[in-house]
Motif scaffolding. Sequence first.
Motif, short mmCIF file in Angstrom:
data_model
loop_
_atom_site.label_atom_id
_atom_site.label_comp_id
_atom_site.label_asym_id
_atom_site.label_seq_id
_atom_site.Cartn_x
_atom_site.Cartn_y
_atom_site.Cartn_z
N HIS A 1 0.82 -1.20 0.00
CA HIS A 1 0.00 0.00 0.00
C HIS A 1 0.86 1.27 0.00
CE1 HIS A 1 -3.54 -2.43 0.38
NE2 HIS A 1 -3.04 -3.03 1.44
N PHE A 2 1.97 1.22 -0.70
CA PHE A 2 2.81 2.40 -0.92
C PHE A 2 1.99 3.40 -1.72
CE2 PHE A 2 6.55 4.49 -3.04
CZ PHE A 2 7.25 4.82 -1.89
N GLY A 3 1.91 4.63 -1.24
CA GLY A 3 0.94 5.57 -1.80
C GLY A 3 1.36 6.33 -3.03
N PHE A 4 2.52 6.03 -3.61
CA PHE A 4 3.01 6.77 -4.77
C PHE A 4 3.05 5.89 -6.01
CE2 PHE A 4 6.04 8.07 -1.19
CZ PHE A 4 5.14 8.95 -0.64
N SER A 5 3.05 6.52 -7.17
CA SER A 5 3.40 5.82 -8.40
C SER A 5 4.92 5.78 -8.50
CB SER A 5 2.85 6.57 -9.62
OG SER A 5 1.45 6.72 -9.54
N VAL A 6 5.45 4.65 -8.96
CA VAL A 6 6.88 4.50 -9.20
C VAL A 6 7.06 4.15 -10.66
CG1 VAL A 6 8.99 3.26 -8.59
CG2 VAL A 6 7.25 3.71 -6.82
N ILE A 7 7.79 4.99 -11.40
CA ILE A 7 7.95 4.79 -12.84
C ILE A 7 9.43 4.62 -13.14
CG2 ILE A 7 7.40 5.68 -15.13
CD1 ILE A 7 5.86 7.49 -12.23
N VAL A 8 9.76 3.56 -13.86
CA VAL A 8 11.15 3.19 -14.08
C VAL A 8 11.47 3.14 -15.57
CG1 VAL A 8 12.93 1.44 -13.65
CG2 VAL A 8 11.06 1.76 -11.99
N VAL A 9 12.58 3.78 -15.94
CA VAL A 9 13.17 3.58 -17.27
C VAL A 9 14.49 2.85 -17.08
CG1 VAL A 9 14.35 4.68 -19.20
CG2 VAL A 9 12.10 5.48 -18.53
N LEU A 10 14.57 1.69 -17.68
CA LEU A 10 15.80 0.91 -17.71
C LEU A 10 16.16 0.72 -19.18
CD1 LEU A 10 17.80 -0.75 -15.89
CD2 LEU A 10 16.35 -2.72 -16.37
N HIS A 11 17.37 1.08 -19.55
CA HIS A 11 17.76 0.95 -20.96
C HIS A 11 17.66 -0.51 -21.39
CE1 HIS A 11 20.36 4.85 -20.76
NE2 HIS A 11 19.07 5.09 -20.89
N LEU A 12 16.94 -0.73 -22.49
CA LEU A 12 16.67 -2.07 -22.99
C LEU A 12 16.96 -2.16 -24.48
CD1 LEU A 12 13.15 -2.52 -21.35
CD2 LEU A 12 15.24 -3.67 -20.62
N PRO A 13 17.30 -3.34 -24.97
CA PRO A 13 17.42 -3.52 -26.43
C PRO A 13 16.05 -3.31 -27.09
CG PRO A 13 18.42 -5.37 -25.25
CD PRO A 13 17.65 -4.57 -24.23
N ASP A 14 16.07 -2.69 -28.28
CA ASP A 14 14.81 -2.43 -29.00
C ASP A 14 14.19 -3.67 -29.61
OD1 ASP A 14 15.14 0.19 -28.41
OD2 ASP A 14 15.49 0.88 -30.46
N ASP A 15 15.00 -4.71 -29.82
CA ASP A 15 14.57 -5.82 -30.67
C ASP A 15 14.01 -7.02 -29.91
OD1 ASP A 15 16.94 -6.51 -29.49
OD2 ASP A 15 17.91 -7.25 -31.33
N ARG A 16 13.63 -6.82 -28.66
CA ARG A 16 13.05 -7.95 -27.93
C ARG A 16 12.03 -7.44 -26.92
NH1 ARG A 16 18.55 -9.84 -25.06
NH2 ARG A 16 19.28 -9.27 -27.13
N ASP A 17 11.07 -8.30 -26.60
CA ASP A 17 10.06 -7.95 -25.60
C ASP A 17 10.70 -7.86 -24.22
OD1 ASP A 17 8.08 -7.89 -27.52
OD2 ASP A 17 7.51 -9.99 -27.20
N SER A 18 10.12 -7.03 -23.38
CA SER A 18 10.60 -6.89 -22.01
C SER A 18 9.79 -7.79 -21.07
CB SER A 18 10.48 -5.44 -21.55
OG SER A 18 10.75 -5.34 -20.16
N ARG A 19 10.50 -8.46 -20.16
CA ARG A 19 9.85 -9.26 -19.13
C ARG A 19 10.05 -8.62 -17.76
NH1 ARG A 19 11.94 -13.87 -18.08
NH2 ARG A 19 10.01 -14.79 -17.30
N LEU A 20 10.44 -7.34 -17.74
CA LEU A 20 10.74 -6.70 -16.47
C LEU A 20 9.54 -6.70 -15.53
CD1 LEU A 20 12.88 -3.63 -17.61
CD2 LEU A 20 13.66 -5.62 -16.30
N ALA A 21 8.37 -6.35 -16.05
CA ALA A 21 7.19 -6.30 -15.18
C ALA A 21 6.93 -7.68 -14.57
CB ALA A 21 5.98 -5.81 -15.97
N GLU A 22 7.05 -8.71 -15.38
CA GLU A 22 6.82 -10.07 -14.89
C GLU A 22 7.85 -10.46 -13.84
OE1 GLU A 22 7.09 -14.61 -16.70
OE2 GLU A 22 6.76 -12.91 -18.05
N VAL A 23 9.11 -10.16 -14.11
CA VAL A 23 10.19 -10.53 -13.19
C VAL A 23 10.04 -9.81 -11.86
CG1 VAL A 23 12.67 -10.32 -12.79
CG2 VAL A 23 11.83 -11.17 -14.99
N PHE A 24 9.76 -8.51 -11.92
CA PHE A 24 9.66 -7.74 -10.68
C PHE A 24 8.37 -8.04 -9.93
CE2 PHE A 24 13.30 -5.61 -12.35
CZ PHE A 24 13.94 -5.06 -11.24
N GLN A 25 7.29 -8.38 -10.64
CA GLN A 25 6.05 -8.71 -9.94
C GLN A 25 6.23 -9.91 -9.02
OE1 GLN A 25 2.49 -7.06 -10.06
NE2 GLN A 25 3.39 -7.90 -8.20
#
Length: 200
Positions: A39-63
């Motif tokens: 119940h952290f009351g803020f939005s947290v927005i992250v930019v991590l440099h990623l290769p353009d040519d592949r899908d990101s699994r960051l949300a899945e990994v961090f969830q």
Amino acid sequence: MTAVHNALLAGRKIDAVVIGASAGGIDALLRILPVLPRHFGFSVIVVLHLPDDRDSRLAEVFQQRLAMPVRQADDKMPLEAGSVYFAPPGYHLSIERDFSFSLSQEDPVHFSRPAIDVLMESAADAYGERLAGILLTGASADGAAGMARIAACGGLTVVQDPLDAEIATMPLAAIRLRAPDAVLPVPAIRTLMAAMKEIQ
């Protein structure tokens, strides 16, 4: 909350936290973000440099490691307090004045798309003094201008200690452009993030 964290947060109201990282950033984020309560009351927005040519699994990994909901930001998606968002690969991520996301494929900034500067500068314009910016390890100057914009708008700026960073280039660039409110190692940044819960 330590005296340092108390001084940084005293009198502040924070609605969102933007975090930028590049090389070494996943490890740093995995040491910082899991401390956040559901119940952290803020939005947290992250930019991590990623290769353009592949899908990101960051949300899945961090969830799998976070109590907070984690998702990949999408165009026109409204920001919700208590959620963590990751920028998708191949797109610049901006925050509009109505606190929704926008995606674009404009030219890379510092050879990166998504670029940390794009997110941070737009977030500073949207949130002003109610924004916190955190810049972590990385091998470019991306994020330096964004952190300077956050500071100019009255927001809180925290840079990872270059001696603590896997790659010091990004923190050093930000420090040289405009002195941040704090230069901290990852354990202290993690403590600061946890302390933000106390000022809600």
